[in-house]
Design a protein around this motif. Structure first.
Motif, PDB file in Angstrom:
ATOM      1  N   ALA A  84    -117.890 -26.935  36.257  1.00  0.00           N
ATOM      2  CA  ALA A  84    -118.762 -28.241  36.921  1.00  0.00           C
ATOM      3  C   ALA A  84    -119.200 -28.982  35.606  1.00  0.00           C
ATOM      4  CB  ALA A  84    -119.724 -27.802  37.950  1.00  0.00           C
ATOM      5  N   SER A  85    -119.299 -30.113  36.125  1.00  0.00           N
ATOM      6  CA  SER A  85    -119.920 -31.175  34.652  1.00  0.00           C
ATOM      7  C   SER A  85    -121.214 -30.816  34.352  1.00  0.00           C
ATOM      8  CB  SER A  85    -120.175 -32.663  35.408  1.00  0.00           C
ATOM      9  OG  SER A  85    -120.906 -32.706  36.596  1.00  0.00           O
ATOM     10  N   ILE A  86    -122.207 -30.200  35.301  1.00  0.00           N
ATOM     11  CA  ILE A  86    -123.706 -29.836  34.771  1.00  0.00           C
ATOM     12  C   ILE A  86    -123.382 -28.616  33.846  1.00  0.00           C
ATOM     13  CG2 ILE A  86    -123.961 -28.597  36.827  1.00  0.00           C
ATOM     14  CD1 ILE A  86    -126.567 -30.823  34.515  1.00  0.00           C
ATOM     15  N   ASN A  87    -122.705 -27.619  34.259  1.00  0.00           N
ATOM     16  CA  ASN A  87    -122.536 -26.441  33.502  1.00  0.00           C
ATOM     17  C   ASN A  87    -121.902 -26.743  32.150  1.00  0.00           C
ATOM     18  OD1 ASN A  87    -123.329 -24.278  35.013  1.00  0.00           O
ATOM     19  ND2 ASN A  87    -121.419 -24.181  36.222  1.00  0.00           N
ATOM     20  N   VAL A  88    -120.846 -27.511  32.018  1.00  0.00           N
ATOM     21  CA  VAL A  88    -120.101 -28.121  30.681  1.00  0.00           C
ATOM     22  C   VAL A  88    -121.158 -28.886  29.878  1.00  0.00           C
ATOM     23  CG1 VAL A  88    -118.383 -29.315  29.845  1.00  0.00           C
ATOM     24  CG2 VAL A  88    -118.058 -28.115  31.770  1.00  0.00           C
ATOM     25  N   ALA A  89    -121.843 -29.677  30.516  1.00  0.00           N
ATOM     26  CA  ALA A  89    -123.102 -30.464  29.752  1.00  0.00           C
ATOM     27  C   ALA A  89    -124.053 -29.594  29.120  1.00  0.00           C
ATOM     28  CB  ALA A  89    -123.643 -31.341  30.595  1.00  0.00           C
ATOM     29  N   MET A  90    -124.446 -28.525  29.914  1.00  0.00           N
ATOM     30  CA  MET A  90    -125.561 -27.612  29.401  1.00  0.00           C
ATOM     31  C   MET A  90    -124.885 -26.788  28.287  1.00  0.00           C
ATOM     32  SD  MET A  90    -128.390 -27.977  30.591  1.00  0.00           S
ATOM     33  CE  MET A  90    -129.388 -28.691  32.080  1.00  0.00           C
ATOM     34  N   ASP A  91    -123.696 -26.271  28.419  1.00  0.00           N
ATOM     35  CA  ASP A  91    -122.765 -25.672  27.251  1.00  0.00           C
ATOM     36  C   ASP A  91    -122.797 -26.330  26.233  1.00  0.00           C
ATOM     37  OD1 ASP A  91    -122.630 -23.171  28.715  1.00  0.00           O
ATOM     38  OD2 ASP A  91    -120.494 -23.539  29.519  1.00  0.00           O
ATOM     39  N   LEU A  92    -122.612 -27.623  26.405  1.00  0.00           N
ATOM     40  CA  LEU A  92    -122.629 -28.345  24.881  1.00  0.00           C
ATOM     41  C   LEU A  92    -124.115 -28.353  24.168  1.00  0.00           C
ATOM     42  CD1 LEU A  92    -121.038 -31.666  26.312  1.00  0.00           C
ATOM     43  CD2 LEU A  92    -119.968 -29.839  24.792  1.00  0.00           C
ATOM     44  N   VAL A  93    -124.916 -28.232  25.041  1.00  0.00           N
ATOM     45  CA  VAL A  93    -126.419 -28.021  24.204  1.00  0.00           C
ATOM     46  C   VAL A  93    -126.615 -26.926  23.584  1.00  0.00           C
ATOM     47  CG1 VAL A  93    -128.772 -28.207  24.629  1.00  0.00           C
ATOM     48  CG2 VAL A  93    -127.633 -30.006  25.432  1.00  0.00           C
ATOM     49  N   LYS A  94    -125.967 -25.728  24.595  1.00  0.00           N
ATOM     50  CA  LYS A  94    -126.063 -24.337  23.978  1.00  0.00           C
ATOM     51  C   LYS A  94    -125.393 -24.194  22.891  1.00  0.00           C
ATOM     52  CE  LYS A  94    -125.368 -19.608  25.778  1.00  0.00           C
ATOM     53  NZ  LYS A  94    -124.684 -18.733  26.674  1.00  0.00           N
ATOM     54  N   ARG A  95    -124.228 -24.752  22.575  1.00  0.00           N
ATOM     55  CA  ARG A  95    -123.261 -24.657  21.360  1.00  0.00           C
ATOM     56  C   ARG A  95    -123.749 -25.590  20.373  1.00  0.00           C
ATOM     57  NH1 ARG A  95    -118.944 -24.486  25.564  1.00  0.00           N
ATOM     58  NH2 ARG A  95    -118.473 -26.495  24.815  1.00  0.00           N
ATOM     59  N   LYS A  96    -124.971 -26.264  20.492  1.00  0.00           N
ATOM     60  CA  LYS A  96    -125.305 -27.287  19.692  1.00  0.00           C
ATOM     61  C   LYS A  96    -124.388 -28.325  19.404  1.00  0.00           C
ATOM     62  CE  LYS A  96    -128.518 -24.124  17.276  1.00  0.00           C
ATOM     63  NZ  LYS A  96    -129.703 -24.428  18.267  1.00  0.00           N
ATOM     64  N   GLN A  97    -123.527 -28.783  20.151  1.00  0.00           N
ATOM     65  CA  GLN A  97    -122.609 -29.928  20.164  1.00  0.00           C
ATOM     66  C   GLN A  97    -123.233 -31.003  20.756  1.00  0.00           C
ATOM     67  OE1 GLN A  97    -119.525 -27.920  22.353  1.00  0.00           O
ATOM     68  NE2 GLN A  97    -118.138 -27.797  20.311  1.00  0.00           N
ATOM     69  N   ALA A  98    -124.406 -30.989  21.393  1.00  0.00           N
ATOM     70  CA  ALA A  98    -124.962 -32.049  22.080  1.00  0.00           C
ATOM     71  C   ALA A  98    -126.854 -31.722  21.847  1.00  0.00           C
ATOM     72  CB  ALA A  98    -124.872 -32.296  23.289  1.00  0.00           C
ATOM     73  N   ASP A  99    -127.626 -32.605  21.706  1.00  0.00           N
ATOM     74  CA  ASP A  99    -128.989 -32.506  21.460  1.00  0.00           C
ATOM     75  C   ASP A  99    -129.904 -32.396  22.840  1.00  0.00           C
ATOM     76  OD1 ASP A  99    -129.085 -32.404  18.284  1.00  0.00           O
ATOM     77  OD2 ASP A  99    -128.174 -34.589  18.781  1.00  0.00           O
ATOM     78  N   GLY A 296    -134.101 -26.252  25.455  1.00  0.00           N
ATOM     79  CA  GLY A 296    -133.306 -27.213  25.322  1.00  0.00           C
ATOM     80  C   GLY A 296    -133.751 -28.633  25.938  1.00  0.00           C
ATOM     81  N   ILE A 297    -133.355 -29.767  25.511  1.00  0.00           N
ATOM     82  CA  ILE A 297    -133.913 -31.156  26.276  1.00  0.00           C
ATOM     83  C   ILE A 297    -133.025 -31.487  27.475  1.00  0.00           C
ATOM     84  CG2 ILE A 297    -134.285 -33.485  26.021  1.00  0.00           C
ATOM     85  CD1 ILE A 297    -135.047 -32.740  22.880  1.00  0.00           C
ATOM     86  N   CYS A 298    -133.583 -31.343  28.703  1.00  0.00           N
ATOM     87  CA  CYS A 298    -132.874 -31.699  29.858  1.00  0.00           C
ATOM     88  C   CYS A 298    -133.677 -32.966  30.774  1.00  0.00           C
ATOM     89  CB  CYS A 298    -132.718 -30.595  30.679  1.00  0.00           C
ATOM     90  SG  CYS A 298    -131.865 -30.927  32.485  1.00  0.00           S
ATOM     91  N   ILE A 299    -133.031 -33.992  30.863  1.00  0.00           N
ATOM     92  CA  ILE A 299    -133.610 -35.006  31.633  1.00  0.00           C
ATOM     93  C   ILE A 299    -132.789 -35.056  33.058  1.00  0.00           C
ATOM     94  CG2 ILE A 299    -134.375 -37.312  31.659  1.00  0.00           C
ATOM     95  CD1 ILE A 299    -135.544 -35.896  29.241  1.00  0.00           C
ATOM     96  N   ILE A 300    -133.734 -35.018  33.912  1.00  0.00           N
ATOM     97  CA  ILE A 300    -133.326 -34.896  35.510  1.00  0.00           C
ATOM     98  C   ILE A 300    -133.469 -36.097  36.103  1.00  0.00           C
ATOM     99  CG2 ILE A 300    -133.539 -33.895  37.904  1.00  0.00           C
ATOM    100  CD1 ILE A 300    -133.907 -30.940  36.420  1.00  0.00           C
ATOM    101  N   SER A 301    -132.739 -37.056  36.470  1.00  0.00           N
ATOM    102  CA  SER A 301    -132.771 -38.418  36.800  1.00  0.00           C
ATOM    103  C   SER A 301    -132.717 -38.505  38.593  1.00  0.00           C
ATOM    104  CB  SER A 301    -131.827 -39.379  36.395  1.00  0.00           C
ATOM    105  OG  SER A 301    -131.875 -39.528  34.934  1.00  0.00           O
ATOM    106  N   HIS A 302    -133.147 -39.633  39.003  1.00  0.00           N
ATOM    107  CA  HIS A 302    -133.149 -39.748  40.458  1.00  0.00           C
ATOM    108  C   HIS A 302    -131.627 -39.632  40.922  1.00  0.00           C
ATOM    109  CE1 HIS A 302    -137.530 -40.984  40.636  1.00  0.00           C
ATOM    110  NE2 HIS A 302    -136.937 -41.525  39.571  1.00  0.00           N
TER     111      HIS A 302
END
Length: 344
Positions: A84-99, A296-302
């Motif tokens: 799922a998109s939220i899992n993949v996005a978090m994995d990018l941060v975990k693998r340091k491919q995103a900040d 990790g930095i995570c922004i939760i929007s409306h």
């Protein structure tokens, strides 16, 4: 990651207006904020949304399969949909491919995914969602936390929220000497339920937290406090009430402006003022809340976020990255532990 620019993963499939409004906000963010955006989700839907804009920018697309629906239980959904998109996005941060990650999808799923994939910061028992609200003092917002991550809290959790909020207020919101309050039904230390009374004692005796006392409901938007801590149940009710009041006030302004030719002339003269009023009151201007306490930095929007909210959420993520919020929280907690040990 091969670049000094912040790389921010945006859950393109999360939210009521995904992916069209998410993509629109992401395009603006990459153009104006000097960041690199990774759009996570269904490539075909994302590309179709990108084609609707005349922008020459090409954002990086990271494929994902599905999203966690609002009716799904967060943990069950995350395990049933590992791609799922939220899992993949978090994995990018975990693998340091995103900040950082920005998501307007299922907030419970975003928090659960952050905990499962990024983990908590050492010494933090529970993460908290921090939301920024305007106050009666222009340019002086107040940070409320928790606004929904933890319905039931212990005094120790609120003490940690206060510490994290102090750091965020100081280094991101620019308050050199932040003032921390505890949401309560009275100013006196003896007021409130057992949680409030015990938390007041902890905060009052804390060697680092700049606690100035209880904050009643009427004090929240006064500007006298920079940070107000509470349990997630109370905070969520407070946040949604404040958002509703802002929307009602804006609607009343629209309805009460004069009609006809005089109204057109008057409104045109007032446009700059009305724009500033909207910016101070509209929750879209703040973008969402930072999930404090995870590694990790995570922004939760409306969930109803449209392009301006996504842009502002991305700006919020960049500010957290630039100000090293995660490192500062971890460092401050270690210093607090050392101070407490010396006191013993």
């Amino acid at each position: 990651m091969g670049s000094n620019r912040a790389r921010i993963a945006i859950d393109a499939m999360g939210g009521d207006h995904a992916p069209a409004e998410i993509v629109a906000g992401a395009l603006r963010a990459q153009a104006e904020l000097g960041v690199d955006i990774l759009l996570v989700g269904d490539p075909q839907q994302i590309e179709a949304s990108m084609h609707r804009h005349s922008s020459s920018l090409q954002l990086e697309i990271v494929p994902a399969e599905g999203t966690i629906e609002m009716h799904e239980e967060p943990l069950t959904g995350l395990r049933r949909k590992p791609k799922a998109s939220i899992n993949v996005a978090m994995d990018l941060v975990k693998r340091k491919q995103a900040d950082a990650v920005v998501s307007a999808g299922h907030s419970g799923a975003a928090m659960a995914a952050a905990l499962l994939r990024l983990g908590r910061l050492r010494g933090i028992d529970r993460p908290a969602i921090g939301a920024v609200l305007p106050t009666l003092i222009a340019g002086k917002p107040v940070l409320i936390l928790d606004v929904g991550a933890n319905v039931d809290c212990r005094p120790k959790f609120l003490e940690q929220f206060a510490m994290m909020g102090t750091i965020y207020s100081k280094y991101v919101l620019g308050n050199a000497d932040p003032k921390v309050g505890l949401l309560n039904i009275g100013e006196e230390p003896s007021k409130g339920n057992d949680l409030a009374i015990r938390t007041h004692e902890l905060l009052h005796n804390h060697p680092v937290i700049p606690f100035i006392g209880n904050a009643e409901g009427r004090d929240v938007l006064s500007g006298n406090f920079d940070v107000i801590v509470c349990d997630g149940f109370s905070g969520n009710v407070l946040l949604k009430f404040a958002e509703a009041v802002g929307e009602v006030a804006l609607q009343i302004l629209r309805e009460e402006l004069p009609q006809g030719l005089h109204g057109v002339i008057g409104t045109s003269l007032l446009k700059p003022n009305l724009r500033r009023i909207k910016q101070r009151m509209d929750h879209a201007e703040h973008g969402g809340g930072l999930l404090l306490g995870v590694a990790g930095i995570c922004i939760i929007s409306h969930g109803s976020s449209q392009a301006p909210s996504i842009f502002n959420a991305t700006r919020l993520a960049k500010e957290a990255i630039d100000n090293h919020v995660i490192d500062r929280i971890q460092s401050q907690y270690q210093q607090t532990e050392a101070t407490a040990a010396d006191g013993d």
